[in-house]
Design a protein around this motif. Structure first.
Motif, PDB file in Angstrom:
ATOM      1  N   ASN A   1       2.038  10.789   5.319  1.00 22.21           N
ATOM      2  CA  ASN A   1       3.086  11.107   6.299  1.00 22.21           C
ATOM      3  C   ASN A   1       3.799   9.877   6.825  1.00 22.21           C
ATOM      4  N   ASN A   2       3.221   8.679   6.640  1.00 15.45           N
ATOM      5  CA  ASN A   2       3.980   7.460   6.969  1.00 15.45           C
ATOM      6  C   ASN A   2       3.504   6.287   6.102  1.00 15.45           C
ATOM      7  N   ASP A   3       4.223   5.187   6.189  1.00 13.21           N
ATOM      8  CA  ASP A   3       3.927   4.033   5.343  1.00 13.21           C
ATOM      9  C   ASP A   3       2.590   3.373   5.679  1.00 13.21           C
ATOM     10  N   ASP A   4       2.247   3.311   6.964  1.00 12.22           N
ATOM     11  CA  ASP A   4       0.979   2.668   7.329  1.00 12.22           C
ATOM     12  C   ASP A   4      -0.190   3.357   6.608  1.00 12.22           C
ATOM     13  N   MET A   5      -0.149   4.684   6.595  1.00 16.84           N
ATOM     14  CA  MET A   5      -1.247   5.421   5.953  1.00 16.84           C
ATOM     15  C   MET A   5      -1.183   5.271   4.433  1.00 16.84           C
ATOM     16  N   ALA A   6       0.031   5.150   3.870  1.00 19.31           N
ATOM     17  CA  ALA A   6       0.143   4.895   2.428  1.00 19.31           C
ATOM     18  C   ALA A   6      -0.521   3.559   2.096  1.00 19.31           C
ATOM     19  N   LEU A   7      -0.292   2.565   2.941  1.00 20.96           N
ATOM     20  CA  LEU A   7      -0.921   1.263   2.701  1.00 20.96           C
ATOM     21  C   LEU A   7      -2.430   1.333   2.887  1.00 20.96           C
ATOM     22  N   GLY A   8      -2.887   2.160   3.814  1.00 23.76           N
ATOM     23  CA  GLY A   8      -4.329   2.373   3.981  1.00 23.76           C
ATOM     24  C   GLY A   8      -4.928   2.935   2.695  1.00 23.76           C
ATOM     25  N   ALA A   9      -4.201   3.881   2.063  1.00 18.76           N
ATOM     26  CA  ALA A   9      -4.673   4.448   0.791  1.00 18.76           C
ATOM     27  C   ALA A   9      -4.743   3.344  -0.263  1.00 18.76           C
ATOM     28  N   ILE A  10      -3.737   2.491  -0.281  1.00 24.77           N
ATOM     29  CA  ILE A  10      -3.726   1.397  -1.269  1.00 24.77           C
ATOM     30  C   ILE A  10      -4.887   0.419  -1.007  1.00 24.77           C
ATOM     31  N   ASP A  11      -5.165   0.178   0.271  1.00 23.03           N
ATOM     32  CA  ASP A  11      -6.322  -0.679   0.597  1.00 23.03           C
ATOM     33  C   ASP A  11      -7.592  -0.088  -0.020  1.00 23.03           C
ATOM     34  N   ALA A  12      -7.732   1.238   0.100  1.00 24.70           N
ATOM     35  CA  ALA A  12      -8.928   1.891  -0.454  1.00 24.70           C
ATOM     36  C   ALA A  12      -8.938   1.807  -1.977  1.00 24.70           C
ATOM     37  N   LEU A  13      -7.766   1.954  -2.583  1.00 26.61           N
ATOM     38  CA  LEU A  13      -7.694   1.868  -4.053  1.00 26.61           C
ATOM     39  C   LEU A  13      -8.070   0.474  -4.522  1.00 26.61           C
ATOM     40  N   LYS A  14      -7.570  -0.525  -3.792  1.00 25.53           N
ATOM     41  CA  LYS A  14      -7.895  -1.906  -4.168  1.00 25.53           C
ATOM     42  C   LYS A  14      -9.395  -2.158  -4.038  1.00 25.53           C
ATOM     43  N   ALA A  15      -9.970  -1.647  -2.947  1.00 26.88           N
ATOM     44  CA  ALA A  15     -11.399  -1.866  -2.716  1.00 26.88           C
ATOM     45  C   ALA A  15     -12.265  -1.124  -3.740  1.00 26.88           C
ATOM     46  N   SER A  16     -11.701  -0.087  -4.351  1.00 26.91           N
ATOM     47  CA  SER A  16     -12.508   0.741  -5.263  1.00 26.91           C
ATOM     48  C   SER A  16     -12.759   0.080  -6.616  1.00 26.91           C
ATOM     49  N   GLY A  17     -11.992  -0.955  -6.914  1.00 25.71           N
ATOM     50  CA  GLY A  17     -12.174  -1.622  -8.193  1.00 25.71           C
ATOM     51  C   GLY A  17     -11.423  -0.961  -9.354  1.00 25.71           C
ATOM     52  N   LEU A  18     -10.702   0.145  -9.067  1.00 24.30           N
ATOM     53  CA  LEU A  18      -9.872   0.750 -10.115  1.00 24.30           C
ATOM     54  C   LEU A  18      -8.758  -0.231 -10.485  1.00 24.30           C
ATOM     55  N   THR A  19      -8.356  -0.221 -11.759  1.00 23.72           N
ATOM     56  CA  THR A  19      -7.202  -1.054 -12.112  1.00 23.72           C
ATOM     57  C   THR A  19      -5.939  -0.322 -11.681  1.00 23.72           C
ATOM     58  N   LYS A  20      -4.851  -1.075 -11.571  1.00 21.34           N
ATOM     59  CA  LYS A  20      -3.639  -0.470 -11.012  1.00 21.34           C
ATOM     60  C   LYS A  20      -3.152   0.712 -11.846  1.00 21.34           C
ATOM     61  N   ASP A  21      -3.279   0.657 -13.162  1.00 21.91           N
ATOM     62  CA  ASP A  21      -2.786   1.828 -13.912  1.00 21.91           C
ATOM     63  C   ASP A  21      -3.719   3.042 -13.816  1.00 21.91           C
ATOM     64  N   GLU A  22      -4.868   2.845 -13.207  1.00 19.11           N
ATOM     65  CA  GLU A  22      -5.720   4.022 -12.934  1.00 19.11           C
ATOM     66  C   GLU A  22      -5.416   4.650 -11.561  1.00 19.11           C
ATOM     67  N   TRP A  23      -4.626   3.950 -10.766  1.00 17.06           N
ATOM     68  CA  TRP A  23      -4.344   4.475  -9.417  1.00 17.06           C
ATOM     69  C   TRP A  23      -3.520   5.753  -9.491  1.00 17.06           C
ATOM     70  N   PRO A  24      -3.693   6.612  -8.453  1.00 19.54           N
ATOM     71  CA  PRO A  24      -2.740   7.710  -8.303  1.00 19.54           C
ATOM     72  C   PRO A  24      -1.399   7.160  -7.805  1.00 19.54           C
ATOM     73  N   ALA A  25      -0.349   7.953  -7.933  1.00 16.97           N
ATOM     74  CA  ALA A  25       0.930   7.586  -7.320  1.00 16.97           C
ATOM     75  C   ALA A  25       0.765   7.689  -5.805  1.00 16.97           C
ATOM     76  N   VAL A  26       1.385   6.769  -5.070  1.00 20.58           N
ATOM     77  CA  VAL A  26       1.296   6.799  -3.609  1.00 20.58           C
ATOM     78  C   VAL A  26       2.719   6.837  -3.055  1.00 20.58           C
ATOM     79  N   ILE A  27       2.945   7.726  -2.080  1.00 20.00           N
ATOM     80  CA  ILE A  27       4.289   7.819  -1.503  1.00 20.00           C
ATOM     81  C   ILE A  27       4.213   7.905   0.013  1.00 20.00           C
ATOM     82  N   GLY A  28       5.135   7.229   0.690  1.00 18.28           N
ATOM     83  CA  GLY A  28       5.099   7.186   2.153  1.00 18.28           C
ATOM     84  C   GLY A  28       6.396   7.658   2.786  1.00 18.28           C
ATOM     85  N   ILE A  29       6.499   7.391   4.078  1.00 19.81           N
ATOM     86  CA  ILE A  29       7.730   7.669   4.846  1.00 19.81           C
ATOM     87  C   ILE A  29       7.838   6.580   5.915  1.00 19.81           C
TER      88      ILE A  29
END
Ligand code: BGC
Length: 313
Positions: A211-239
């Motif tokens: 629902n907003n950009d801050d939370m989109a970045l929070g999701a990205i923080d979690a993706l980065k911490a998970s050790g997944l490579t970037k092409d394994e990430w889901p698409a992320v979209i904010g506002i």
């Protein structure tokens, strides 16, 4: 003399809007030669604190008061105080219900139209899915998504989610909701919630609707911490088009929707100025004599540069 109370001075969107408001006030002073005095208060998420702040602003002789309500369903004390002292109030960003805004003539609202941002977000998600096959990780033709929601009860949380999902579907993309979590517009909370969603749904998540950009970045923080490579990430979209712009530029997010903080700050300053100087409001194009709503805009990596710092004015 303008008094302002914000619900939480650490909210990214609100604090960036306040910065713009102050910049526009400086410009206005230069243009008009009229001194503009601004007192900003932080309500720190307490409605009773905010009510006392408004009382204080009235004692201090403010000509107009701008309120970013803590609880958008509880503006009564502020409206009563304002009416008793005949001081106009501009509510902004956290929208009170129409019946409350109708309670006195000198009450106004500056903001945006929540559903519009949802529609644009849904369009962007659908376009991404239809043009980039790699987003459909399991190849089933369905966009499996999770939602990170803003505060419960905020006009922008529920409505954005609803329109985002329905627009995606209307645009020809089948969606499947795996789960959702409320993260209160907050990056750190979103990271925790996203980590939980990932442990529940693993790599079946193909899209994160925030629902907003801050939370989109929070999701990205979690993706980065998970050790997944970037092409394994889901698409992320904010506002918002605040902290997310950088992530759109470097393709960590597929897009965001610009919430026109400059336009809202400028409109609020002009309205406050006209109300304080007793001029007529006819040039301001108020809807129903009370509302100013600025349009949202879609942002992808193709046009993100024009929204980056310094380019938006
Ligand atoms: C913004 C959020 C912000 C909230 C505060 C919304 O319009 O999109 O980023 O946290 O307002 O009320």
């Amino acid at each position: 003399k303008i008094g302002i109370s914000v619900y939480d001075q650490y909210d990214t969107f609100v604090s960036e809007m306040m910065k713009d408001f102050n910049d526009y006030a400086t410009k206005k002073e230069e243009e008009t030669g009229v001194a503009i005095n601004i007192d900003t208060y932080n309500a720190s998420a307490s409605q009773s604190t905010q009510n006392s702040q408004v009382e204080n602003m009235i004692t201090e002789g403010c000509d107009v008061i701008c309120v970013n309500l803590v609880d958008r369903t509880d503006p009564t004390a502020i409206i009563d105080l304002a009416e008793k002292n005949n001081i106009p109030v501009i509510f902004f960003n956290r929208e009170l219900v129409e019946e409350d805004l109708e309670r006195w003539t000198r009450l106004y609202y500056v903001g945006a139209q929540a559903f519009e941002s949802g529609i644009m977000q849904g369009e962007l998600a659908a376009e991404a899915f239809l043009t980039d096959q790699s987003l459909d990780k399991n190849g089933d033709g369905i966009f499996q998504y999770v939602v990170l929601e803003g505060e419960a009860g905020h006009q922008d949380a529920i409505v954005r989610t609803e329109y985002s999902v329905s627009t995606m579907i209307d645009s020809g993309v089948e969606g499947e909701k795996l789960g959702y979590a409320i993260a209160n517009w907050n990056r750190a909370q979103a990271q925790t919630k996203m980590a939980q969603l990932m442990s529940q749904f693993g790599d079946s998540i193909e899209l994160v609707i925030a629902n907003n950009d801050d939370m989109a970045l929070g999701a990205i923080d979690a993706l980065k911490a998970s050790g997944l490579t970037k092409d394994e990430w889901p698409a992320v979209i904010g506002i918002d088009g605040t902290v997310g712009l950088e992530a759109v530029k470097n393709k960590e997010m597929i897009g965001t929707v610009y919430n026109d903080k400059e336009g809202q700050a400028d409109a609020m300053l002009n309205l406050a100025y006209e109300l304080s100087t007793g001029s007529d409001l006819s040039d301001l194009n108020l809807i129903d004599g009370k509302y100013i709503r600025l349009p949202y805009a879609r942002v992808t990596c193709d046009d993100v540069d024009s929204y980056m710092e310094g380019d938006t004015e």
